[in-house]
Motif scaffolding. Structure first.
Motif, PDB file in Angstrom:
ATOM      1  N   UNK A  12       0.844  -1.201   0.000  1.00 45.30           N
ATOM      2  CA  UNK A  12       0.000   0.000   0.000  1.00 45.30           C
ATOM      3  C   UNK A  12       0.878   1.249   0.000  1.00 45.30           C
ATOM      4  N   UNK A  13       1.904   1.260   0.850  1.00 43.88           N
ATOM      5  CA  UNK A  13       2.810   2.404   0.936  1.00 43.88           C
ATOM      6  C   UNK A  13       3.556   2.602  -0.379  1.00 43.88           C
ATOM      7  N   UNK A  14       4.074   1.520  -0.939  1.00 45.79           N
ATOM      8  CA  UNK A  14       4.836   1.618  -2.187  1.00 45.79           C
ATOM      9  C   UNK A  14       3.954   2.149  -3.316  1.00 45.79           C
ATOM     10  N   UNK A  15       2.717   1.668  -3.390  1.00 42.18           N
ATOM     11  CA  UNK A  15       1.808   2.136  -4.447  1.00 42.18           C
ATOM     12  C   UNK A  15       1.486   3.623  -4.286  1.00 42.18           C
ATOM     13  N   UNK A  16       1.288   4.058  -3.042  1.00 48.19           N
ATOM     14  CA  UNK A  16       1.050   5.485  -2.788  1.00 48.19           C
ATOM     15  C   UNK A  16       2.238   6.312  -3.282  1.00 48.19           C
ATOM     16  N   UNK A  17       3.434   5.843  -2.940  1.00 48.44           N
ATOM     17  CA  UNK A  17       4.644   6.573  -3.337  1.00 48.44           C
ATOM     18  C   UNK A  17       4.809   6.578  -4.851  1.00 48.44           C
ATOM     19  N   UNK A  18       4.541   5.447  -5.486  1.00 49.95           N
ATOM     20  CA  UNK A  18       4.689   5.363  -6.944  1.00 49.95           C
ATOM     21  C   UNK A  18       3.681   6.260  -7.657  1.00 49.95           C
ATOM     22  N   UNK A  19       2.536   6.489  -7.023  1.00 47.50           N
ATOM     23  CA  UNK A  19       1.536   7.394  -7.613  1.00 47.50           C
ATOM     24  C   UNK A  19       1.997   8.855  -7.630  1.00 47.50           C
ATOM     25  N   UNK A  20       3.035   9.144  -6.820  1.00 45.58           N
ATOM     26  CA  UNK A  20       3.589  10.510  -6.807  1.00 45.58           C
ATOM     27  C   UNK A  20       4.610  10.724  -7.923  1.00 45.58           C
ATOM     28  N   UNK A  21       5.114   9.635  -8.492  1.00 47.12           N
ATOM     29  CA  UNK A  21       6.160   9.743  -9.520  1.00 47.12           C
ATOM     30  C   UNK A  21       5.650  10.545 -10.711  1.00 47.12           C
ATOM     31  N   UNK A  68       6.267   3.180  11.709  1.00 44.40           N
ATOM     32  CA  UNK A  68       6.692   2.217  12.724  1.00 44.40           C
ATOM     33  C   UNK A  68       6.012   0.858  12.621  1.00 44.40           C
ATOM     34  N   UNK A  69       4.726   0.852  12.233  1.00 45.30           N
ATOM     35  CA  UNK A  69       4.004  -0.430  12.152  1.00 45.30           C
ATOM     36  C   UNK A  69       4.496  -1.285  10.991  1.00 45.30           C
ATOM     37  N   UNK A  70       5.185  -0.664  10.031  1.00 47.91           N
ATOM     38  CA  UNK A  70       5.745  -1.402   8.895  1.00 47.91           C
ATOM     39  C   UNK A  70       7.259  -1.558   9.010  1.00 47.91           C
ATOM     40  N   UNK A  71       7.860  -0.822   9.962  1.00 49.98           N
ATOM     41  CA  UNK A  71       9.316  -0.872  10.104  1.00 49.98           C
ATOM     42  C   UNK A  71      10.038  -0.239   8.929  1.00 49.98           C
ATOM     43  N   UNK A  72       9.420   0.781   8.330  1.00 52.23           N
ATOM     44  CA  UNK A  72       9.988   1.404   7.126  1.00 52.23           C
ATOM     45  C   UNK A  72      10.339   2.867   7.384  1.00 52.23           C
ATOM     46  N   UNK A 112      17.425   2.036  11.571  1.00 56.59           N
ATOM     47  CA  UNK A 112      16.913   3.033  10.624  1.00 56.59           C
ATOM     48  C   UNK A 112      17.047   2.565   9.170  1.00 56.59           C
ATOM     49  N   UNK A 113      18.096   1.782   8.889  1.00 52.68           N
ATOM     50  CA  UNK A 113      18.366   1.376   7.508  1.00 52.68           C
ATOM     51  C   UNK A 113      17.870  -0.030   7.172  1.00 52.68           C
ATOM     52  N   UNK A 114      17.146  -0.654   8.098  1.00 53.63           N
ATOM     53  CA  UNK A 114      16.694  -2.032   7.868  1.00 53.63           C
ATOM     54  C   UNK A 114      15.762  -2.125   6.658  1.00 53.63           C
ATOM     55  N   UNK A 115      14.899  -1.125   6.502  1.00 51.38           N
ATOM     56  CA  UNK A 115      13.966  -1.093   5.368  1.00 51.38           C
ATOM     57  C   UNK A 115      13.686   0.370   5.068  1.00 51.38           C
ATOM     58  N   UNK A 116      14.011   0.787   3.851  1.00 53.86           N
ATOM     59  CA  UNK A 116      13.901   2.208   3.490  1.00 53.86           C
ATOM     60  C   UNK A 116      13.080   2.370   2.210  1.00 53.86           C
TER      61      UNK A 116
END
Length: 225
Positions: A12-21, A68-72, A112-116
């Motif tokens: 869901x987060x990735x799709x939201x971000x990709x919609x900003x491209x 935080x709930x996604x660790x991203x 912090x860098x585990x998942x970005x």
């Protein structure tokens, strides 16, 4: 106040971000009801805050990943038109005291860098802020080689802090990550220890990813040279 729904999953987060491209920062800000500053001199973190708001980040200033709930963690990455990073990337403030028992595996930098979620933004200085375009975002976790390099640099820099050598740390130290002053102005000071174990006041320091490292990520994920 953030009124955007928190993303329900990594996808869901990735799709939201990709919609900003392909959108400009001005378009994104207008849709979110946020005013674009005239420059980033006094608003250095504005782009990141804008992206946090529109993507539904919830950590705020708490010491945890932006989602935080996604660790991203969310990182905006200023690039030029040739997709080259324009600056180093801030990771976290470096503790200069209380380092007993800290190792790479339980370090804040590793967390912090585990998942970005990286969001490239074409940010050449001559482009007005409102006209700067968002590139294609991507999710990243360090592979074995990247983790080894990051761990090695973190250990080298942390050892220098522990040994009272913080004032001697320069940008050349570290292959992919460096330590350098991180303060709003030179009056901000924090405590550290010299090589004799005596406390003294110095500028706060931060861990930053070097340009060669983020360039490698762009090359791998977005197939840019």
């Amino acid at each position: 106040m953030n009124n955007v729904n928190i993303p329900s999953s990594e996808q869901d987060l990735l799709e939201r971000a990709q919609n900003l491209a392909g959108l400009s920062l001005g378009e994104i800000a207008k849709h979110a009801g946020i005013v674009v500053p005239p420059n980033l001199t006094r608003n250095k973190g504005w782009v990141g805050l804008l992206l946090e708001q529109v993507l539904g980040a919830s950590a705020g200033s708490r010491p945890e990943p932006d989602f935080p709930h996604l660790g991203i963690e969310l990182k905006s990455l200023p690039i030029n038109e040739q997709a080259k990073p324009l600056e180093t990337t801030f990771v976290s403030v470096a503790p200069l005291t209380g380092l007993v028992g800290i190792n790479w595996h339980n370090s804040y930098v590793r967390k912090k860098l585990a998942r970005v979620l990286w969001v490239p933004v074409i940010s050449a200085k001559e482009i007005p802020i409102a006209e700067r375009l968002v590139g294609m975002p991507f999710l990243w976790s360090p592979n074995e080689e990247e983790e080894a390099l990051l761990a090695q640099d973190w250990q080298e820099l942390t050892d220098m802090i522990v040994l009272g050598e913080v004032e001697n740390i320069q940008g050349k130290h570290g292959q992919v990550m460096q330590l350098r002053p991180k303060a709003a102005n030179s009056k901000v000071k924090t405590q550290a220890f010299d090589k004799n174990g005596k406390p003294f006041m110095t500028l706060p320091r931060g861990f930053y990813l070097k340009i060669n490292f983020t360039q490698g990520l762009l090359h791998r994920y977005l197939r840019v040279n």
